[in-house]
Motif scaffolding. Structure first.
Motif, PDB file in Angstrom:
ATOM      1  N   ILE A 502       1.003  -1.226  -0.001  1.00  0.00           N
ATOM      2  CA  ILE A 502      -0.052  -0.051  -0.166  1.00  0.00           C
ATOM      3  C   ILE A 502       0.762   1.141   0.111  1.00  0.00           C
ATOM      4  O   ILE A 502       1.914   1.092   0.484  1.00  0.00           O
ATOM      5  CB  ILE A 502      -0.785  -0.089   1.230  1.00  0.00           C
ATOM      6  CG1 ILE A 502      -0.129  -0.043   2.428  1.00  0.00           C
ATOM      7  CG2 ILE A 502      -1.998  -1.041   1.113  1.00  0.00           C
ATOM      8  CD1 ILE A 502      -1.146  -0.046   3.644  1.00  0.00           C
ATOM      9  N   ASP A 503       0.476   2.333  -0.768  1.00  0.00           N
ATOM     10  CA  ASP A 503       1.318   3.633  -0.758  1.00  0.00           C
ATOM     11  C   ASP A 503       0.552   4.731  -0.360  1.00  0.00           C
ATOM     12  O   ASP A 503       1.082   5.963  -0.560  1.00  0.00           O
ATOM     13  CB  ASP A 503       1.652   3.730  -2.282  1.00  0.00           C
ATOM     14  CG  ASP A 503       0.439   3.868  -3.283  1.00  0.00           C
ATOM     15  OD1 ASP A 503      -0.679   3.886  -2.653  1.00  0.00           O
ATOM     16  OD2 ASP A 503       0.719   3.595  -4.640  1.00  0.00           O
ATOM     17  N   GLN A 504      -0.414   4.666   0.403  1.00  0.00           N
ATOM     18  CA  GLN A 504      -1.306   5.834   0.981  1.00  0.00           C
ATOM     19  C   GLN A 504      -1.311   5.560   2.471  1.00  0.00           C
ATOM     20  O   GLN A 504      -2.011   4.446   2.779  1.00  0.00           O
ATOM     21  CB  GLN A 504      -2.439   5.985   0.323  1.00  0.00           C
ATOM     22  CG  GLN A 504      -2.413   6.297  -1.142  1.00  0.00           C
ATOM     23  CD  GLN A 504      -1.885   7.769  -1.433  1.00  0.00           C
ATOM     24  OE1 GLN A 504      -1.975   8.699  -0.371  1.00  0.00           O
ATOM     25  NE2 GLN A 504      -1.279   7.943  -2.212  1.00  0.00           N
ATOM     26  N   PRO A 505      -1.089   6.698   3.163  1.00  0.00           N
ATOM     27  CA  PRO A 505      -1.135   6.529   4.851  1.00  0.00           C
ATOM     28  C   PRO A 505      -2.875   6.328   4.877  1.00  0.00           C
ATOM     29  O   PRO A 505      -3.367   6.652   4.375  1.00  0.00           O
ATOM     30  CB  PRO A 505      -0.595   7.510   5.417  1.00  0.00           C
ATOM     31  CG  PRO A 505       0.286   8.112   4.311  1.00  0.00           C
ATOM     32  CD  PRO A 505      -0.558   7.779   3.041  1.00  0.00           C
ATOM     33  N   GLY A 506      -2.995   5.380   6.179  1.00  0.00           N
ATOM     34  CA  GLY A 506      -4.386   5.414   6.615  1.00  0.00           C
ATOM     35  C   GLY A 506      -4.623   3.831   7.300  1.00  0.00           C
ATOM     36  O   GLY A 506      -3.867   3.413   7.693  1.00  0.00           O
ATOM     37  N   VAL A 507      -6.040   3.956   7.709  1.00  0.00           N
ATOM     38  CA  VAL A 507      -6.526   2.671   8.209  1.00  0.00           C
ATOM     39  C   VAL A 507      -6.952   1.699   7.487  1.00  0.00           C
ATOM     40  O   VAL A 507      -7.854   1.861   6.660  1.00  0.00           O
ATOM     41  CB  VAL A 507      -7.360   2.769   9.431  1.00  0.00           C
ATOM     42  CG1 VAL A 507      -7.836   1.524  10.237  1.00  0.00           C
ATOM     43  CG2 VAL A 507      -6.626   3.801  10.382  1.00  0.00           C
ATOM     44  N   TYR A 508      -6.729   0.433   7.267  1.00  0.00           N
ATOM     45  CA  TYR A 508      -7.047  -0.538   6.180  1.00  0.00           C
ATOM     46  C   TYR A 508      -7.768  -1.763   6.712  1.00  0.00           C
ATOM     47  O   TYR A 508      -7.502  -2.251   7.614  1.00  0.00           O
ATOM     48  CB  TYR A 508      -5.991  -0.991   5.226  1.00  0.00           C
ATOM     49  CG  TYR A 508      -5.478   0.299   4.324  1.00  0.00           C
ATOM     50  CD1 TYR A 508      -5.886   0.434   3.156  1.00  0.00           C
ATOM     51  CD2 TYR A 508      -4.431   1.107   4.859  1.00  0.00           C
ATOM     52  CE1 TYR A 508      -5.392   1.489   2.255  1.00  0.00           C
ATOM     53  CE2 TYR A 508      -3.804   1.920   3.990  1.00  0.00           C
ATOM     54  CZ  TYR A 508      -4.435   2.186   2.645  1.00  0.00           C
ATOM     55  OH  TYR A 508      -3.662   3.379   1.923  1.00  0.00           O
TER      56      TYR A 508
END
Length: 580
Positions: A502-508
């Protein structure tokens, strides 16, 4: 009879107004016909009429009476049903009694009748008026089969006129003609080439049929018409007159055929137990079907993609009245009405809506939209793109009475108890709990690598979704379960592991979507796992952040230093330098 469910909202009429009168051969005005239906039921029949709404004020001024809300609604739009209504057959059965033939010198026929003429018989025909119970299915462009119940009745109209030859007269002889007898001697109904019903002669025959073993057939209505005329020849020879009498007869057989699909409903059901006590139910039928109930009271039920409307057969709006000298077009006193089934944009639905069954999947060969098969005057929410006709429908429920499981067809009155195969106790399709985990195992400032693992909760064994992928779904496409995360679909390997970048910060949230328990062996229930990633979660991330912030502040530092130097150059001092 269960009250039909209206699928349109009356409020839409408030947006429309106008004046429109009823013209000849259009549906009757509410309350003017007695055909075994209430006024509200009668108002729902006419989906082919022009929806030119006459507001209530104008209606009262014109007719001196008021309408019910349903009658007003039907005047401005088309009313649809969630089940095939009985109103079409009731109306047709009672309205058929108003259809009357002409006398021996007059024949009545619709424009689509196949006319036959002989020496003495003219404009003869036998035309199918209606067959019920039945439903016209709108499957896709070019495919609109008429489904008929295995047991039903076909109504026909038979008429003709007798052509009596002109007499001949001369000085020595004369020939005159007189009609002695005429009539319809027999009426038959064929299924393909086999006669299945015989009855006596009638202008308006009603033939009950039974087609239990047929899948599709051609129904043919046949009638024998007999005519007997008397020919009198008078010859004068001198003072003597000689009279000869001869009788001339003619028999003509007329027919009309209708291609139908015999709607035999034979459904297969499969069920399985979920770990929490819920039950999975899947039912299949090789033809369109309405839905199925899960409980005896019918409150817990599932509907497929099909919805219904009723409309008249406009070919019977007008008849031609033919005599030896004239043809006149007249208004028909009888209008046959049919049920129509169409795939709705609403799609499959479960009831009760809030806490009822959960639809898991549907199957069927994808079809194109049948929008073009519906008349322009029919306004219903038909699908406008490719759709799945729900020949199979699977649900999950916590409220199932296996003894009450019942399937309803798209033809009124055709229901079935499905043949059930219980798979919850067998090893082939055992439903098990799954355990899904997700963890960030490596990361940089630009991306992170997530390690996903899927295992059997009870045994701890890895779940290999690449093997699951080799299963084929009921649509014939590649099937099997998968894991969805960050708009990606991945499958675990034989070790139960999948790796995602994954290349975007966040909660997945990773979610396991199991393959259908009708195909997968063994089958599992879904599970989820959550993972978080942000570059600041590492030391390198913080160092990178500080460097980035430092670079952002360099221009401000340079400007500040340059300002101080300029002040010094012009001899300006701050307060600390002026006052020692």
């Amino acid at each position: 009879m269960r009250t039909p469910a209206w699928s349109v909202v009356f409020v839409c009429l408030l947006l429309t107004s106008g004046l429109a009168g009823l013209v000849t051969a259009t549906p009757p005005r509410p309350g003017t016909e007695d055909n075994g239906l209430t006024e509200n039921e009668t108002a729902t029949l006419w989906s082919r009429d022009a929806d030119a709404y006459l507001n209530e004020t104008a209606y009262r001024q014109r007719y001196g009476e008021s309408r019910t809300p349903i009658q007003q609604l039907a005047n401005g739009t088309d009313i649809t049903f969630t089940r095939p209504p009985a109103t079409a057959a009731t109306w047709t059965r009672n309205d058929f009694r108003d259809l009357s033939a002409g006398n021996s010198q007059t024949s009545l026929y619709p424009d689509h009748a196949s006319l036959t003429s002989g020496r003495f018989i003219d404009d003869a025909h036998a035309t199918v008026f209606a067959v019920h119970p039945s439903t016209r299915g709108h499957l896709e462009a070019g495919e609109t089969p008429l489904y008929v119940a295995p047991e039903g009745a076909i109504r026909g109209f038979v008429d003709y006129r007798v052509r009596i030859p002109d007499g001949h007269h001369s000085n020595r002889s004369s020939i005159t003609w007189a009609l002695v007898d005429d009539g319809i001697s027999a009426v038959r109904l064929k299924s393909d080439d086999d006669v299945i019903v015989r009855t006596g002669g009638s202008h308006t025959p009603v033939l009950a049929y039974q087609l239990d073993d047929a899948w599709s057939t051609t129904l043919t209505l046949e009638a024998d018409i007999d005519v007997r005329l008397k020919q009198t020849t008078t010859t004068t020879i001198g003072n003597r007159t000689q009279t000869e009498v001869a009788y001339r007869t003619e028999t003509i057989t007329v027919a009309d055929s209708l291609d139908v699909e015999v709607y035999n409903l034979h459904a297969s059901a499969y069920d399985a137990a979920y770990p929490n006590g819920d039950t999975g139910v899947a039912i299949f039928q090789s033809r369109p079907w309405q839905g199925y109930t899960l409980t005896e009271d019918g409150d817990s039920r599932v509907r497929g993609v099909w919805r219904f409307y009723t409309a008249r057969d406009p070919r019977w709006d007008r008849l031609t009245q033919a005599t030896a000298t004239d043809e006149t077009e007249i208004h028909s006193e009888a209008l046959p009405v049919y049920v129509h089934a169409y795939p709705s944009r609403i799609g499959p639905r479960a009831e009760p809506i809030r806490d009822g069954p959960t639809i898991l999947d549907s199957w069927g060969r994808e079809r194109t939209s049948p929008h073009a098969t519906l008349p322009e005057t029919v306004s219903v929410e038909v699908v406008d793109r490719a759709y799945t006709p729900t020949y199979g429908l699977a649900v999950r429920t916590d409220n199932l009475d296996r003894d009450a499981l019942s399937v309803s067809g798209i033809v009124r009155g055709v229901d079935a108890t499905p043949i059930t195969s219980t798979v919850s106790s067998g090893p082939d399709r055992e439903l098990r709990e799954s355990r899904l985990t997700a963890e960030v195992v490596s990361q940089t400032n630009e991306q992170a690598t997530v390690h996903i693992e899927l295992r059997d909760t009870a045994t701890g064994s890895p779940i290999d979704l690449t093997a699951d992928e080799r299963h084929v779904s009921l649509n014939g496409e590649s099937g099997g379960g998968y894991i969805a995360i960050a708009d990606q679909r991945v499958r675990t390997n034989e070790s139960g592991v999948a790796v995602v970048t994954i290349d975007q910060p966040g909660v997945y949230t990773a979610r396991y979507h199991p393959g259908t328990w009708l195909v997968a062996t063994p089958a599992y229930v879904s599970d989820t796992a959550t993972v978080r990633w942000h570059p600041l979660g590492t030391l390198d991330g913080w160092v990178g952040l500080l460097i980035e912030v430092g670079w952002q502040f360099i221009p401000f530092v340079v400007v500040f230093y340059a300002g101080r130097q300029i002040l010094r150059f012009f001899g300006l001092r701050d307060d600390s330098e002026r006052y020692p």
